[in-house]
Design an enzyme around this catalytic site. Structure first.
Site, PDB file in Angstrom:
ATOM      1  N   THR B 459      13.886  21.935  12.985  1.00 38.26           N
ATOM      2  CA  THR B 459      13.925  23.337  13.366  1.00 38.26           C
ATOM      3  C   THR B 459      12.925  23.679  14.460  1.00 38.26           C
ATOM      4  O   THR B 459      13.102  24.641  15.190  1.00 38.26           O
ATOM      5  CB  THR B 459      13.571  24.206  12.150  1.00 38.26           C
ATOM      6  OG1 THR B 459      12.329  23.705  11.620  1.00 38.26           O
ATOM      7  CG2 THR B 459      14.634  24.100  11.084  1.00 38.26           C
ATOM      8  N   GLU B 653      19.546  30.468  10.247  1.00 34.43           N
ATOM      9  CA  GLU B 653      20.888  30.559   9.688  1.00 34.43           C
ATOM     10  C   GLU B 653      21.787  31.589  10.354  1.00 34.43           C
ATOM     11  O   GLU B 653      23.008  31.440  10.371  1.00 34.43           O
ATOM     12  CB  GLU B 653      20.789  30.817   8.176  1.00 34.43           C
ATOM     13  CG  GLU B 653      20.367  29.555   7.469  1.00 34.43           C
ATOM     14  CD  GLU B 653      19.714  29.782   6.119  1.00 34.43           C
ATOM     15  OE1 GLU B 653      20.379  29.514   5.120  1.00 34.43           O
ATOM     16  OE2 GLU B 653      18.550  30.224   6.062  1.00 34.43           O
TER      17      GLU B 653
END
Lengths: 330, 687
Positions: B459, B653
Site C-alpha cells: 500500500t 478500498e
C-alpha cells in the site's frame, strides 16, 4: 511432479528413435504447455527429449513458391517474419493474438500445434476426464462449458483445441511434415487433429515417436486478402471464445476463392467447408456471408453455457469476410 | 477538533522508500527468509466436499526420497484450542469443504514434498454436499434482525416511481501476487513465524491461543508483503499447518507456500451475493424509500457476513429505509474479507439501481444523485464530519466531459462498436480502531527510530508512515528510521478497512508529540517516548466517510458482445493525501480491480464436486494491461479536522467501490441491455 530423465537431441533421427523406443517419453519444445501439465499432474513422462536445438529453426521460401516453417521456429519469430507478415497476414495476426509475449518467445511451431486443451476438467486430475483417463467419463458435458465445443463434439468429449496459429494454418491449407521411425510423411493440417469420437485421448493422428519437423504453406492465393479475428472477454492473454481465420479473393463483386477456419468451437481447428462451398461464385455481400455462416453453423450443438458461440461465430465470420471484401482491416 | 498536523512531507509526491529494495530483489518476503536447514511442506487436500476421512495410507509417501514426515489427523500434534474451526487443522477426520487440508508431507525439498503428497492415499465416507446459493432456498437465516426506519411499504405505495430489481455478484477470489506463505521456526518452546500477513499483531494472539503459548513466546515477522486485498487480514489454516509441522520436526524450520490453486480453497474469498434493491421516488426524483435485501453464503464451519447493506445506510437521503441480510450455510470454504467487503458488492447493486431509477425518473444520473444527497447520516441523524459526494460528482462530470450527454441507450456507434458512458457513486467509511502504539527513539546516528508493528502490504505504508513521522517530529524524511512488520515492535492494528494510516499514523504522531514534550528538539542518544492511538471521541458527534464518483466510457462490440472499458475517471474526497504518488496507485489499483470485477472475475464452483473449477489465473481472469484504457484517479481538496491528526480518511478500498456499477451502467447506455449479474461477459450482449 514426478522425476524424469532429460535428453537434448542433436539430430532428428536420434530424437525420434529415443521417443519411439520409450512409451513414457515425450518431445519437449518450448515447454509452455507440457511443463504446465507436468506441474498439474496431468502429464507424467519418464523421459523428455528436448528438440529445441535441432536444426529446424528457419523459415525458408520454397523453390516452387510457398514457405517452409521449421518446427522449432518460435512463435514470436514466425509472427515477425517479413514474408509471413507480407503474404500470410492471417498467420502473423493469429500468432500475435495468442498467449503473451513471454510465452510466444518460447513456444515453438510444432509445440503450438500439439498443445492440449485447457478444458478445466482435463487440467484437474481430481475430476473424471475421458481425454486424460479414458473411460472415466466427461465432467465437462454437464459442467462448466463456457469454453467448450459446439461443432464436432462427442458424448465422450466436448473440449476445444486452444491454438490460434493452427486455425490460421487450417485456412492457409498448410501441410505438416512429420518424421517417424518409418520415415517422413506429409499430413494436411486439417487432417492432423482429430475429432474426439470415442477416443478423445488422441488429439492428433500422429503416432507415438513421430516428430513434427516443419509446416509447409502453399504459395499465397494471388489477389486474396486474409485476416484473423479472435473474440474473447479479456483483451489479451485469453483463449478464444470464437476465432475466425479467413482468406478471400473477390473479383467483379463475386467470391472467387475463400477459405474459412474457426477456432474455439471444436476439438480441432474447424475448416468451414460448407460455408466455403456456399460462397464460391456468390455475391461478396454481408447477406451472403451471413447466409454461408448459417449453413456452416446449422450443425452446431450447444451445451448449458456456450450457446452464445453460435451467434458469435456467425457474426464474426460475416464481419471478417465483409471487411476483407471491402479491403479494410477486420 | 483534533488539531491537524502542519505538513511538509505529507502531501508530497514521494518515491517509495522500499521501492529500490523491491525492484532489485533485496526485499525479503516471508518465503525468502534464510533459515537454517529448512524443510518444505506440501498439503494433501480433500477430494470431497463433505464427509469423513476413513482411510489414510501414508506408507508410499513416507518411503519416498527426502520425506521427513507425513502428518495426518492421527499423528499431528494436538492444538490447545480448536474454537476457531477454520484453524483446527488435522485435529479430526471431518471434511467440511472440498480442498480442505487432510494431510501434509514435510520433506527436504519442495519438489519431494509435492511428489510425496500425491502418494498419500485418502479414503472418504462422503456425505451429500450442498454448495449452491439461491435466494429461493428455504433454509436462509437472518444474519441480523431486519431493520426498518419509517414505513417502506407505504412509501412505495405512494411513490411516483418505483424501481425493483435483483442484482447478483459471483464468488470472487483475492489473488495477491504473493500467495500466502509461512516459515515456522520452533525453538525453546517458542514459535517464530515469518508470515505473509496484513498484521503481525493479528497473527500473534491467534497462534498463541491455537498452540497454547504465552503471546510473548510467539513472534511474527512480515517486513514485506506481496499484496493481501483482505485475504491476509485474518489468520487462515496455512500458518497453523506450518506451525504444526515445525512443532512435529524439532530443529527444522518449515516453509510452506500455498499454490495458486490453494488460493481458491483456503485463503478466503468474497461470497456470491443476491441483492434485491427497491427504490421509490416522488415526481421530482427525490427518493422516498430505499430497501436493500441481501442473500449470501457462509461456510458451515465458520460464519462470515459480508455487510452489503452498509453503504446503503449512508449514501442517500430517503426517509423510509429497510435492510435485510440473510445467509445460507453451505459446504464451502470459509468466506472472508476481500477489498471493501460489503461496500464493494453492495454498491454494485445500489448504484446500478440508482442508474435505473434515474432513467425511470427521467433524470440525468448525476443530477439524480445530487438531488438525493444528504447532509446528515440518515440512520444516526449525525452530521458528517465532511461529505463531498456532490463535489466529486460535479468535478468528475467536468473532467469526464459528461455535460450534454444524450441519455438514449444504444444509439452511439463507432464502426462495429456501441459506445456509452456511465457513472456511479463511491463511499467507504473512516474506520478507526484504538490500540496501536508507536515508539520514537533518538539513535546514535542522529536519526529517529520510529517503531510500530504495522504492515505494508504494498500500500505504501513504509513511505507514508515515514512522511507522517517526519512531519510530526518536524524533521526531513531522511532523519526517520522506520521499523515495521514485526510483532516485537509496538502493537498495531491490522492493515484492513483502509484504516492503517489512520490508526498507525495517529500512534506515530502521538509518540512524536510525546517525544518532543519529554525531550525537546535537541534530544540525546537513547531518548525515547511512546504514544498510543486512543478512541476518537469525535465519532460520537459525527458520521465519517470518504466519498467518490466514478465515470466510465465503455464500448460493446455489436457483433460479439465484447466489452472494453475505454476510459475511466475517478474523483475522490478522502481527506488529506499523504503521498500523492502512492495514493494515486492505490486509487487506480482499486479502479483496475473494479474493471476485473465488472468484466472478468467469476469463481465457478461446480456443484457436483464442490470446488472452483477455474482455480488458477489462466482461467480465473483479472484485467490484463490491454483491458485498461485511459484511467485517471484524482482527488478534491478536503480538510477534515475530526478524523485524525493527519486529516486522512483511508484510500485502500474506495477505488473499487462503485467501479463495476459505473461500467455496467455505461454498458447499458451503450447497448440498451441492462446486465444485473456480474461479470459482464460477451454472452450478455451477443445476438
Amino acid at each position: 511432479m514426478k522425476t524424469f530423465d532429460y535428453r537434448r537431441a542433436t539430430d532428428v533421427g536420434t530424437a525420434v528413435a529415443a521417443v519411439a523406443a520409450d512409451p513414457g517419453a515425450a518431445f519437449l519444445g518450448g515447454g509452455t504447455n507440457l511443463v504446465d501439465r507436468m506441474k498439474l499432474g496431468v502429464a507424467s513422462p519418464d523421459l523428455l527429449v528436448d528438440v529445441t536445438r535441432l536444426p529446424l529453426d528457419r523459415v525458408q521460401e520454397l523453390p516452387g513458391g510457398g514457405l517452409r516453417i521449421g518446427a522449432t521456429v518460435r512463435n514470436s519469430d514466425l509472427a515477425a517474419d517479413p514474408v509471413v507478415r507480407a503474404h500470410y497476414p492471417v498467420l502473423s495476426q493469429a500468432l500475435l493474438s495468442g498467449a503473451s509475449g513471454q510465452l510466444r518467445n518460447l513456444a515453438t511451431t510444432g509445440g503450438n500445434l500439439l498443445q492440449r486443451t485447457r478444458c478445466v476438467y482435463f487440467q484437474d486430475p481430481d475430476t473424471p476426464c475421458n481425454k486424460r483417463e479414458p473411460g472415466t467419463g466427461c465432467s465437462a458435458r454437464d459442467g462448466y462449458t463456457r469454453y467448450h465445443a459446439v461443432l464436432g463434439a462427442s458424448e465422450s468429449c466436448v473440449a476445444v483445441h486452444p491454438s490460434d496459429m493452427a486455425v490460421a494454418l487450417a485456412a492457409l491449407d498448410a501441410v505438416v511434415v512429420a518424421v517417424g521411425p518409418d520415415g517422413e510423411r506429409w499430413i494436411p493440417l486439417t487432417d492432423l487433429h482429430r475429432l474426439p469420437g470415442d477416443a478423445p485421448e488422441r488429439d492428433t493422428v500422429l503416432r507415438h515417436g513421430e516428430l513434427i519437423t516443419a509446416v509447409e504453406l502453399p504459395e499465397p492465393v494471388p489477389g486474396a486478402r486474409s485476416a484473423y479475428r479472435k473474440v474473447r472477454d479479456r483483451a489479451s492473454f485469453a483463449f478464444a471464445l470464437v476465432s475466425v481465420a479467413a482468406v478471400l479473393r473477390v473479383a467483379d463483386g463475386r467470391v472467387r476463392d475463400v477459405r474459412i477456419a474457426l477456432g474455439g468451437v471444436a476439438h480441432k481447428p474447424w475448416r468451414a467447408t460448407r460455408a466455403e462451398e456456399a460462397l464460391i461464385g456468390a455475391p461478396a455481400t454481408a447477406e451472403e456471408f451471413e447466409r454461408a455462416a448459417g449453413i456452416e453453423l446449422a450443425a452446431a450443438r450447444t451445451l448449458r453455457d456456450n450457446a452464445f458461440k453460435v451467434p458469435t461465430a456467425r457474426n464474426t465470420i460475416t464481419a471478417v469476410l465483409r471487411d476483407l471484401a471491402r479491403g479494410g482491416d477486420s | 477538533m483534533i488539531g491537524l498536523l502542519h505538513t511538509r512531507s505529507i502531501g508530497a509526491d514521494v518515491e517509495r522508500v522500499d521501492g529500490r529494495a523491491k525492484v532489485t530483489g533485496a526485499a525479503a518476503y516471508a518465503f525468502d527468509q534464510p533459515v537454517e536447514n529448512p524443510a518444505y511442506l506440501h498439503p494433501v487436500r480433500s477430494a470431497v466436499a463433505r464427509g469423513r476421512v476413513t482411510g489414510l495410507d501414508t506408507a508410499a509417501a513416507e518411503a519416498a526420497d527426502g520425506v521427513l514426515a507425513v502428518l495426518t489427523h492421527r499423528n499431528a500434534p494436538r492444538l490447545a484450542s480448536t474454537d476457531d474451526t477454520e484453524l483446527a487443522v488435522l485435529q479430526d477426520d471431518a471434511v467440511a469443504f472440498h480442498g480442505q487440508f487432510v494431510a501434509a508431507v514435510v520433506a527436504e525439498t519442495p519438489e519431494a514434498a509435492r511428489r510425496a503428497a500425491a502418494l498419500v492415499a485418502v479414503e472418504y465416507a462422503g456425505e451429500p454436499h450442498d454448495v449452491v446459493l439461491s435466494a429461493d432456498r428455504d433454509d436462509l437465516y437472518a444474519a441480523q434482525e431486519p431493520e426498518e426506519h419509517g414505513d417502506v411499504d407505504a412509501a412505495i405505495a405512494a411513490a411516483a416511481v418505483v424501481h425493483d430489481a435483483t442484482y447478483t455478484t459471483p464468488p470472487e477470489f483475492n489473488n495477491p501476487m504473493e500467495p500466502h506463505t509461512s516459515v515456522a521456526v520452533w525453538d525453546d518452546g517458542g514459535l517464530t513465524v515469518y508470515e505473509s500477513t496484513q498484521g503481525v499483531h493479528t497473527v500473534r494472539p491467534v497462534l498463541a491461543e491455537v498452540f497454547g503459548l504465552d503471546p510473548e513466546r510467539v513472534r511474527v515477522i512480515a517486513r514485506y508483503v506481496g499484496g493481501g486485498f483482505g485475504s491476509k487480514g485474518t489468520v487462515h489454516a496455512n500458518v497453523v499447518l506450518a506451525g504444526l509441522a515445525a512443532r512435529a520436526l524439532p530443529g527444522r524450520p518449515v516453509k510452506f507456500a500455498l499454490t495458486r490453486q490453494d488460493m481458491f480453497r483456503v485463503a478466503g474469498y468474497r461470497t456470491p451475493t443476491v441483492q434485491r434493491v427497491r427504490l421509490a421516488a416522488d415526481a421530482d426524483g427525490r427518493l422516498t424509500a430505499v430497501e436493500h435485501d441481501v442473500v449470501e453464503q457462509s461456510a458451515r464451519i465458520k460464519e462470515f457476513v459480508e455487510g452489503c447493506t452498509k453503504p446503503t445506510r449512508g449514501m442517500y437521503a430517503a426517509p423510509n429505509r429497510r435492510y435485510r441480510q440473510r445467509m445460507a450455510t453451505l459446504d464451502v470454504p470459509v468466506t472472508s474479507w476481500m477489498r471493501a467487503p460489503g461496500e464493494c458488492p453492495g454498491m454494485f447493486a445500489l448504484e446500478s439501481a440508482m442508474d435505473e431509477a434515474a432513467i425511470a425518473c427521467g433524470l440525468d444520473p448525476v443530477e439524480f444523485r445530487v438531488r438525493n444527497d444528504t447532509r446528515t447520516d440518515p440512520d444516526s441523524g449525525k452530521p458528517f464530519s465532511t461529505r463531498n459526494l456532490v463535489a466529486c460528482l460535479r468535478e468528475g462530470a467536468r473532467r469526464f466531459g459528461w455535460e450534454g450527454r444524450d441519455p438514449a441507450p444504444g444509439v452511439r456507434r463507432d464502426g462495429d462498436w456501441l459506445v456509452g458512458t456511465g457513472v456511479a457513486g463511491s463511499c467507504y467509511p473512516v474506520i478507526s480502531d484504538p490500540g496501536s502504539a508507536a515508539v520514537v527513539r533518538y539513535g546514535a546516528d542522529g536519526r529517529y527510530q520510529v517503531s510500530i508493528g504495522a504492515a505494508d502490504i504494498g500500500t505504501g505504508a513504509w513511505t507514508a508512515l515515514t512522511q507522517i513521522a517526519a512531519d510530526a517530529l518536524r524533521v526531513p524524511m531522511d532523519r526517520i528510521d522506520l521499523r515495521i512488520g514485526d510483532s516485537a515492535l509496538p502493537r498495531a492494528t491490522v492493515a484492513g478497512g483502509s484504516s492503517g494510516t489512520t490508526n498507525w499514523g495517529t500512534a506515530v504522531v502521538e509518540a512524536a508529540r510525546a517525544f518532543r514534550d519529554q525531550h525537546g528538539v535537541h534530544p540525546r542518544e537513547g531518548d525515547e517516548a511512546r504514544g498510543e492511538m486512543r478512541e476518537n471521541t469525535a465519532k460520537e458527534h459525527y458520521a465519517m466517510s470518504a466519498y467518490g464518483a466514478q465515470f466510465a466510457e465503455v464500448r460493446v462490440h455489436a457483433g460479439t458482445g465484447e466489452v472494453r472499458v475505454q476510459r475511466m475517471v475517478g474523483v475522490f474526497a478522502v481527506g488529506r493525501i499523504v503521498n500523492a504518488r502512492t495514493a494515486r496507485s492505490q486509487l487506480l489499483g482499486g479502479m483496475v480491480m473494479g474493471v476485473s470485477m465488472a468484466l472478468h472475475e467469476h469463481g465457478v464452483r461446480d456443484p457436483r464436486f464442490g470446488h472452483v473449477v477455474n482455480h488458477d489465473l489462466a482461467e480465473y481472469h483479472v484485467a490484463a494491461n490491454a483491458d485498461i484504457g485511459d484511467m485517471e484517479a484524482v482527488w478534491i481538496e478536503e480538510e477534515d479536522p475530526h478524523v485524525n491528526p493527519m486529516g486522512t480518511k483511508g484510500i485502500g478500498e474506495i477505488g473499487i467501490v462503485g467501479a463495476a456499477a459505473a461500467i455496467a451502467n455505461a454498458a447499458h447506455h451503450a447497448t440498451g441491455v441492462r446486465v444485473r449479474d456480474l461479470p459482464l461477459t460477451t454472452d450478455a450482449f451477443v445476438r
